[in-house]
Design a protein around this motif. Structure first.
Motif, mmCIF file in Angstrom:
data_model
loop_
_atom_site.group_PDB
_atom_site.id
_atom_site.type_symbol
_atom_site.label_atom_id
_atom_site.label_comp_id
_atom_site.label_asym_id
_atom_site.label_seq_id
_atom_site.Cartn_x
_atom_site.Cartn_y
_atom_site.Cartn_z
ATOM 1 N N ALA A 1 2.086 -1.780 11.026
ATOM 2 C CA ALA A 1 1.666 -1.625 9.633
ATOM 3 C C ALA A 1 1.706 -0.152 9.218
ATOM 4 O O ALA A 1 2.156 0.181 8.110
ATOM 5 N N ALA A 2 1.249 0.733 10.095
ATOM 6 C CA ALA A 2 1.253 2.166 9.788
ATOM 7 C C ALA A 2 2.681 2.676 9.610
ATOM 8 O O ALA A 2 2.953 3.493 8.712
ATOM 9 N N THR A 3 3.606 2.200 10.445
ATOM 10 C CA THR A 3 5.003 2.621 10.335
ATOM 11 C C THR A 3 5.582 2.230 8.986
ATOM 12 O O THR A 3 6.219 3.040 8.296
ATOM 13 N N ALA B 1 1.128 7.071 -6.431
ATOM 14 C CA ALA B 1 -0.101 7.801 -6.774
ATOM 15 C C ALA B 1 -0.089 9.233 -6.249
ATOM 16 O O ALA B 1 -0.678 10.127 -6.867
ATOM 17 N N ALA B 2 0.559 9.470 -5.106
ATOM 18 C CA ALA B 2 0.548 10.812 -4.503
ATOM 19 C C ALA B 2 1.951 11.199 -4.059
ATOM 20 O O ALA B 2 2.234 11.317 -2.854
ATOM 21 N N VAL C 1 7.582 3.652 3.604
ATOM 22 C CA VAL C 1 7.674 3.296 2.190
ATOM 23 C C VAL C 1 7.051 4.378 1.312
ATOM 24 O O VAL C 1 7.646 4.812 0.313
ATOM 25 N N ALA C 2 5.873 4.846 1.671
ATOM 26 C CA ALA C 2 5.190 5.853 0.856
ATOM 27 C C ALA C 2 5.976 7.157 0.789
ATOM 28 O O ALA C 2 5.956 7.847 -0.241
ATOM 29 N N ALA D 1 0.830 -1.206 0.000
ATOM 30 C CA ALA D 1 0.000 0.000 0.000
ATOM 31 C C ALA D 1 0.865 1.257 0.000
ATOM 32 O O ALA D 1 0.534 2.262 -0.632
ATOM 33 N N GLY D 2 1.998 1.203 0.716
ATOM 34 C CA GLY D 2 2.913 2.335 0.731
ATOM 35 C C GLY D 2 3.503 2.612 -0.636
ATOM 36 O O GLY D 2 3.647 3.772 -1.045
ATOM 37 N N VAL D 3 3.845 1.545 -1.361
ATOM 38 C CA VAL D 3 4.369 1.710 -2.729
ATOM 39 C C VAL D 3 3.320 2.375 -3.619
ATOM 40 O O VAL D 3 3.609 3.331 -4.355
#
Length: 319
Positions: A202-204, A22-23, A209-210, A15-17
């Motif tokens: 998971a949030a970390t 995307a943003a 990554v994002a 999801a981070g990738v």
């Protein structure tokens, strides 16, 4: 969630990738969220081990000696063997050195616990490992790259990390433990806080990554070139960690913890160091985050394989 946490972590990185691609404009803002999220994760981690257990673990000289040996003797030797084969780009080499020479002080506790490693011993060793890497990293950089690049590493980011990621979360965790021991309301708050471990992890991973994916633009080839080195490092440290644990005659839980502390690296804490580098060395931050991606995937295998590599000793049977 605990039964499926490895899959959740992989999904968070994916999801981070996607979010990073995307943003990309959100990257700088997400970078500022890394330390708060990681601090919350470590608070919950510290909360699960009573203060008394941590104090007792500090007296375990054999384990602490093994942790120092695997991280500051064995690991530099492995990195030295790989160093001559690294890409010639100075920023790439610096990123690899920053991340591989610094032992993990955060999610190693989570993954080691999943494999039956001693979380309380790793928690007790955390301040020592962080202080030791802060002192030794400039020395290692000087030996590998000379005085010019060794001088760019400042104590400030490490001291800030020690305060925000170790001292404050640990103090808050001990305060909540004290409250929980005396009042039912504190017990309820403590129990609720411990259920947030997996979401915070998971949030970390998602935030880290994002925040770094947008920086891959134009550097994908350099970054891809270091992936095999990270994979080789993980494979080698599994057996080296086992050898160190055996050398110090550690029981299985402590031995598994040594394998994990030798293999997992401090990418989330050294990332602010890499982000503070001059623009001509900016790719080092992406190289650091790439190690996180390889490592978390590698931890899927470690969680399954380390219990077999360092099995529990069976009691001798009497005939």
């Amino acid at each position: 969630m605990e039964h499926h946490q490895v899959a959740i972590y992989l999904a968070a990185m994916a999801a981070g990738v996607l979010l990073g691609w995307a943003a990309p404009a959100a990257g700088p803002g997400l970078e500022h969220a890394i330390s708060p999220v990681l601090g919350a994760l470590l608070f919950v981690t510290f909360l699960q081990v009573p203060a008394g257990e941590l104090v007792r673990s500090l007296r375990d000289g054999r384990f602490l000696s093994a942790a120092l040996a695997v991280n500051f003797v064995a690991v530099p030797l492995v990195v030295a063997a790989m160093f001559v084969f690294l890409p010639a780009d100075q920023a790439v080499r610096l990123g690899v050195l920053l991340v591989l020479l610094c032992p993990c002080v955060d999610y190693v506790i989570v993954f080691s616990g999943l494999a039956g490693g001693s979380s309380r011993r790793l928690l007790a060793a955390t301040p020592l490992l962080l202080v030791a890497q802060m002192a030794l990293l400039p020395v290692f950089l000087y030996l590998f790259m000379g005085s010019e690049l060794a001088d760019i590493v400042e104590a400030g980011p490490f001291l800030e990390a020690f305060l925000t990621l170790i001292v404050i979360p640990l103090a808050l965790a001990w305060a909540l433990q004290t409250w929980a021991a005396r009042h039912p309301a504190g017990q309820k708050v403590s129990e609720a806080a411990t259920t947030t471990m997996v979401p915070l992890m998971a949030a970390t991973l998602l935030v880290v990554v994002a925040s770094q994916v947008p920086k891959l633009d134009g550097n994908l080839g350099d970054v891809a070139a270091v992936v095999p080195f990270y994979a080789v490092f993980l494979a080698a440290m599994a057996f080296i960690g086992k050898a160190v644990a055996r050398l110090f005659r550690l029981a299985a839980p402590a031995g598994r913890a040594i394998v994990f502390t030798g293999a997992t690296r401090n990418s989330l804490v050294v990332l602010p160091l890499a982000l503070a580098l001059p623009d001509d060395l900016a790719v080092a931050a992406v190289v650091v985050v790439t190690q996180t991606l390889v490592e978390v995937i590698g931890m899927v295998g470690y969680v399954r394989l380390v219990p077999r590599l360092v099995p529990e000793e069976r009691p001798a049977t009497v005939c």
